[in-house]
Scaffold this motif. Structure first.
Motif, PDB file in Angstrom:
ATOM      1  N   GLU A 346       0.761  -1.569  -0.095  1.00  0.00           N
ATOM      2  CA  GLU A 346      -0.165   0.162   0.049  1.00  0.00           C
ATOM      3  C   GLU A 346       0.836   1.288  -0.042  1.00  0.00           C
ATOM      4  N   TYR A 347       0.528   2.243  -0.780  1.00  0.00           N
ATOM      5  CA  TYR A 347       1.334   3.469  -0.979  1.00  0.00           C
ATOM      6  C   TYR A 347       0.413   4.577  -0.843  1.00  0.00           C
ATOM      7  N   LEU A 548      -6.739  12.677 -14.137  1.00  0.00           N
ATOM      8  CA  LEU A 548      -7.563  12.248 -13.131  1.00  0.00           C
ATOM      9  C   LEU A 548      -8.776  12.898 -13.148  1.00  0.00           C
ATOM     10  N   ARG A 549     -10.050  12.179 -13.674  1.00  0.00           N
ATOM     11  CA  ARG A 549     -11.189  12.629 -13.712  1.00  0.00           C
ATOM     12  C   ARG A 549     -11.895  13.109 -12.379  1.00  0.00           C
ATOM     13  N   THR A 550     -12.941  13.720 -12.323  1.00  0.00           N
ATOM     14  CA  THR A 550     -13.568  13.960 -11.148  1.00  0.00           C
ATOM     15  C   THR A 550     -14.288  12.570 -10.553  1.00  0.00           C
ATOM     16  N   ASP A 551     -14.402  11.679 -11.541  1.00  0.00           N
ATOM     17  CA  ASP A 551     -15.110  10.542 -11.137  1.00  0.00           C
ATOM     18  C   ASP A 551     -14.085   9.481 -10.648  1.00  0.00           C
ATOM     19  N   GLN A 552     -12.759   9.935 -10.777  1.00  0.00           N
ATOM     20  CA  GLN A 552     -11.507   9.186 -10.108  1.00  0.00           C
ATOM     21  C   GLN A 552     -11.150   8.114 -11.411  1.00  0.00           C
ATOM     22  N   ALA A 574      -4.170   9.011  -7.640  1.00  0.00           N
ATOM     23  CA  ALA A 574      -2.937   9.688  -7.873  1.00  0.00           C
ATOM     24  C   ALA A 574      -2.513   9.041  -9.106  1.00  0.00           C
ATOM     25  N   ILE A 575      -1.783   9.842 -10.188  1.00  0.00           N
ATOM     26  CA  ILE A 575      -1.099   9.480 -11.259  1.00  0.00           C
ATOM     27  C   ILE A 575       0.115   9.816 -11.588  1.00  0.00           C
ATOM     28  N   ALA A 576       0.916   9.503 -12.365  1.00  0.00           N
ATOM     29  CA  ALA A 576       2.381   9.759 -12.556  1.00  0.00           C
ATOM     30  C   ALA A 576       2.679   9.138 -14.047  1.00  0.00           C
ATOM     31  N   ALA A 577       3.085   9.970 -15.059  1.00  0.00           N
ATOM     32  CA  ALA A 577       3.722   9.597 -16.294  1.00  0.00           C
ATOM     33  C   ALA A 577       5.106   9.718 -16.195  1.00  0.00           C
ATOM     34  N   GLY A 578       5.417   8.422 -16.703  1.00  0.00           N
ATOM     35  CA  GLY A 578       7.199   8.554 -17.226  1.00  0.00           C
ATOM     36  C   GLY A 578       6.981   8.865 -18.628  1.00  0.00           C
ATOM     37  N   ASP A 579       8.148   8.305 -19.271  1.00  0.00           N
ATOM     38  CA  ASP A 579       8.408   8.409 -20.653  1.00  0.00           C
ATOM     39  C   ASP A 579       7.727   7.233 -21.631  1.00  0.00           C
ATOM     40  N   THR A 580       8.107   5.917 -21.038  1.00  0.00           N
ATOM     41  CA  THR A 580       7.383   4.921 -22.062  1.00  0.00           C
ATOM     42  C   THR A 580       6.301   4.098 -20.970  1.00  0.00           C
ATOM     43  N   THR A 587      -7.710   3.236  -5.585  1.00  0.00           N
ATOM     44  CA  THR A 587      -8.306   3.782  -4.447  1.00  0.00           C
ATOM     45  C   THR A 587      -8.098   2.880  -3.178  1.00  0.00           C
ATOM     46  N   ASP A 588      -7.613   1.694  -3.389  1.00  0.00           N
ATOM     47  CA  ASP A 588      -7.333   0.667  -2.308  1.00  0.00           C
ATOM     48  C   ASP A 588      -5.932   0.714  -2.058  1.00  0.00           C
ATOM     49  N   ASN A 589      -5.023   2.002  -2.437  1.00  0.00           N
ATOM     50  CA  ASN A 589      -3.862   2.277  -2.187  1.00  0.00           C
ATOM     51  C   ASN A 589      -2.677   1.442  -2.751  1.00  0.00           C
ATOM     52  N   THR A 590      -3.193   0.455  -3.688  1.00  0.00           N
ATOM     53  CA  THR A 590      -2.274  -0.304  -4.389  1.00  0.00           C
ATOM     54  C   THR A 590      -1.793   0.352  -5.701  1.00  0.00           C
ATOM     55  N   ILE A 591      -0.672  -0.060  -6.450  1.00  0.00           N
ATOM     56  CA  ILE A 591      -0.268   0.776  -7.586  1.00  0.00           C
ATOM     57  C   ILE A 591      -0.506  -0.159  -8.875  1.00  0.00           C
ATOM     58  N   THR A 592      -0.804   0.384  -9.903  1.00  0.00           N
ATOM     59  CA  THR A 592      -1.089  -0.308 -11.297  1.00  0.00           C
ATOM     60  C   THR A 592      -0.240   0.781 -12.181  1.00  0.00           C
TER      61      THR A 592
END
Length: 610
Positions: A346-347, A548-552, A574-580, A587-592
């Motif tokens: 969880e993050y 991230l839209r208002t509906d998440q 939360a979202i983060a964009a790299g290069d590739t 919402t369960d605090n896991t990362i995809t």
């Protein structure tokens, strides 16, 4: 007809690409990327950057053999319910296509030109070129899709028994065993020779080869490296790469000719084989016992063939795939350095760099993953932190006592964090910026002669570092940018904003009404075409963006060669964009995370890091 297609199996499988460019040291850059020298090192440059000015893709060891060889890939095995089955496989530049047992086609990977948008219907054969694909229908007519420059996807009328797609041309075999070619003809590769043939293959360097009815080989087109100088003898199959060709003799041995890339493609070796596929700098062959042997360049483990038994093989730019005897597909080689292999747990926050990612655990410790060669960009320090930022090859984080810790590449001083207390942190290519406790800005690292380290007057609430520039959000919610402006990336729009993000050469910001505005770059990949709607968060990668839209739910746009803009379903915080690649916090605090290796169709199993 079936005999012809079977003997020409490698025609659909031996697909490679010429789009990767070579740097001065021989390293290979991804499709669509250029190369230049930065800090004395040959680097790859993201598409959409300005003449190599933005080394967002400074993959310092890209395409080079590892100093310490990495273990081979572990291929995921099918689990649970029976997986969809396939009968044929074709590897293109950075996309693949496969025919299912119901004769429908599935494609995945790079889709910038629609080359992975497989048409509906049933098909008996499929071939994948660099940026286009073609398939043969049961009525023996041809359908092509994807890039159509030079008419490469303008399939001719009539009936055909086999088809092959090259770099920018295509060829097909008629029922009378004559050849028809179409598309680019700069090297005469579309000038099909007379005669009767049983198999045909189009290379990715402007040449083609075909197997005559008497089992001899004829090649035509580009011959700069002898790739069209077919050897004497009788053969059962032929495969073409960029500047080399290989063929299977009637005694099941292999002969190769043309340029050897200093990696041994044309070298003879012992054994008997039933199929062969030539990639960009590597080749693979299927032995008579149905095991696979690969040779040549192995920078991405694309030549580390997995164990098991297989019935077909395909090779791409820096990857390989094969059809198992249970009709599932296994792929190995380039998995984008594992930056999309999100860790368990969880993050509370996440940051994505060029080839690595870092996240803040619920206990405020840091976990990093992805490419970590030489400079330690993924070697997270011990301790507790409240914020994290990832740059090209370095990372920085804000400790709970508001001091800064940086690690990774420090050749430009980008990891030399200043003393003091700070409330926000940002990491760029080779510079970093932070907001002090008094809301002033401090920057450090390489200057690029464009002013990144120069202090900006005023007080700020947020800061974002891009390729060769920076932007910050003032306390009055207006934006100030500084640094290089050759693409207009520092021409901040008027208005009030709540968030800001900076990419390679474009910027985006979230207005107070929750709409998005983007600016900069030449927009060649649609990276500044902000979508309509309302959003709560935004992030810019190298040449793509996500919000991230208002509906998440997540929306991404821009460059998508690696599937980095193929946002998954679900709700996120939360979202983060790299290069590739891109990552998001559910919402369960896991990362995809997602890139091409995480957007595979059912029944296709990609490489996983050991």
């Amino acid at each position: 007809m079936r005999k012809i297609i079977t003997s020409a199996l490698v025609l659909a499988l031996a697909a490679v690409t010429l789009t990767g460019t070579a740097a001065a040291d021989g390293s290979v850059c991804p499709p669509g990327y250029g190369h230049h020298e930065f800090n004395g090192i040959d680097n790859c440059t993201a598409p959409g950057s300005l003449n190599g000015q933005y080394p967002w893709e400074a993959w310092r060891d890209y395409g080079q053999p590892q100093d310490d060889p990495q273990p081979g890939p572990e291929i995921e095995q099918p689990q649970g319910d029976p997986q969809p089955a396939f009968t044929a496989l074709a590897g293109g530049g950075d996309h693949l296509c496969a025919i299912r047992t119901d004769q429908t086609i599935t494609c995945w990977g790079d889709n910038d030109d629609g080359q992975a948008d497989a048409p509906d219907g049933q098909y008996t054969a499929v071939t994948a070129g660099n940026l286009h694909s073609c398939a043969l229908k049961p009525d023996q007519t041809i359908t092509c899709w994807g890039n159509n420059d030079d008419g490469r996807a303008d399939a001719p009328d009539g009936q055909y028994t086999a088809i092959t797609a090259g770099l920018s041309h295509s060829c097909a075999l008629k029922p009378d065993q004559t050849i028809t070619c179409w598309g680019n003809n700069d090297d005469g590769q579309a000038d099909a020779p007379d005669g009767e043939y049983t198999a045909i293959t189009a290379g990715r360097g402007g040449h083609a080869c075909a197997l005559r009815a008497d089992q001899t080989i004829t090649c035509w087109g580009n011959n700069d490296d002898g790739q069209a100088d077919a050897p004497d003898g009788q053969f059962t199959a032929v495969a073409t790469g960029i500047s080399d060709s290989c063929a299977l003799r009637t005694d099941n041995t292999i002969t190769c000719w043309g340029y050897d890339y200093d990696d041994g493609q044309p070298d003879l070796f012992d054994g008997q084989f039933t199929a062969i596929a030539t990639g960009y700098l590597h080749s693979c062959a299927l032995r008579t016992d149905q095991t696979i042997t690969c040779w040549g360049n192995n920078s991405f483990a694309q030549a580390d063939a997995p164990d098991g038994q297989f019935t077909a093989i395909a090779t791409g730019l820096t990857y390989s795939c094969a059809l198992r005897t249970d009709q599932t597909i296994a792929c190995w080689g380039n998995d984008s350095w594992g930056q999309a292999d999100a860790p368990d747990g969880e993050y509370t926050a996440i940051a994505t760099g060029n080839l690595h990612s870092c996240a803040l655990r619920a206990d405020q410790t840091i976990a990093c993953w992805g490419y970590n060669k030489s400079v330690g960009r993924a070697d997270a320090p011990d301790g507790q932190f409240t914020a994290i930022a990832t740059g090209l090859a370095h990372s920085c984080a804000l400790r709970t006592d508001q001091t800064i810790a940086c690690w990774g590449d420090n050749r430009s001083g980008e990891a030399d964090a200043p003393d003091g207390q700070y409330i926000a942190i940002a990491a760029g290519i080779a510079h970093s910026c932070a907001i002090r406790a008094d809301q002033t800005i401090a920057c450090w690292g390489y200057d690029y002669d464009d002013g990144q380290p120069d202090l900006s007057d005023g007080r700020f609430t947020a800061v974002a570092t891009g390729g060769v520039y920076s932007c910050a959000l003032r306390t009055d919610n207006t934006i100030t940018c500084w640094g290089d402006n050759r693409s207009g990336q520092t021409d901040a729009p008027d208005g009030q904003f709540t968030a800001i993000t900076a990419g390679s050469s474009h910027s985006c910001a979230l207005r107070t009404d929750n709409t998005i505005t983007c600016w900069g770059s030449d927009n060649s990949w649609g990276q500044t075409d902000a979508p309509d709607g309302q959003y709560t968060a935004i992030t810019a990668g190298g040449v793509h963006s996500c919000a991230l839209r208002t509906d998440q739910t997540i929306t991404c746009w821009g460059y998508n060669s690696w599937g980095q803009a193929d946002a998954p379903d679900g709700q996120f915080t939360a979202i983060a964009a790299g290069d590739t690649h891109s990552c998001a916090l559910r919402t369960d605090n896991t990362i995809t995370c997602w890139d091409w290796t995480t957007n595979l169709p059912a029944g296709v199993f990609g490489p996983t890091r050991l």
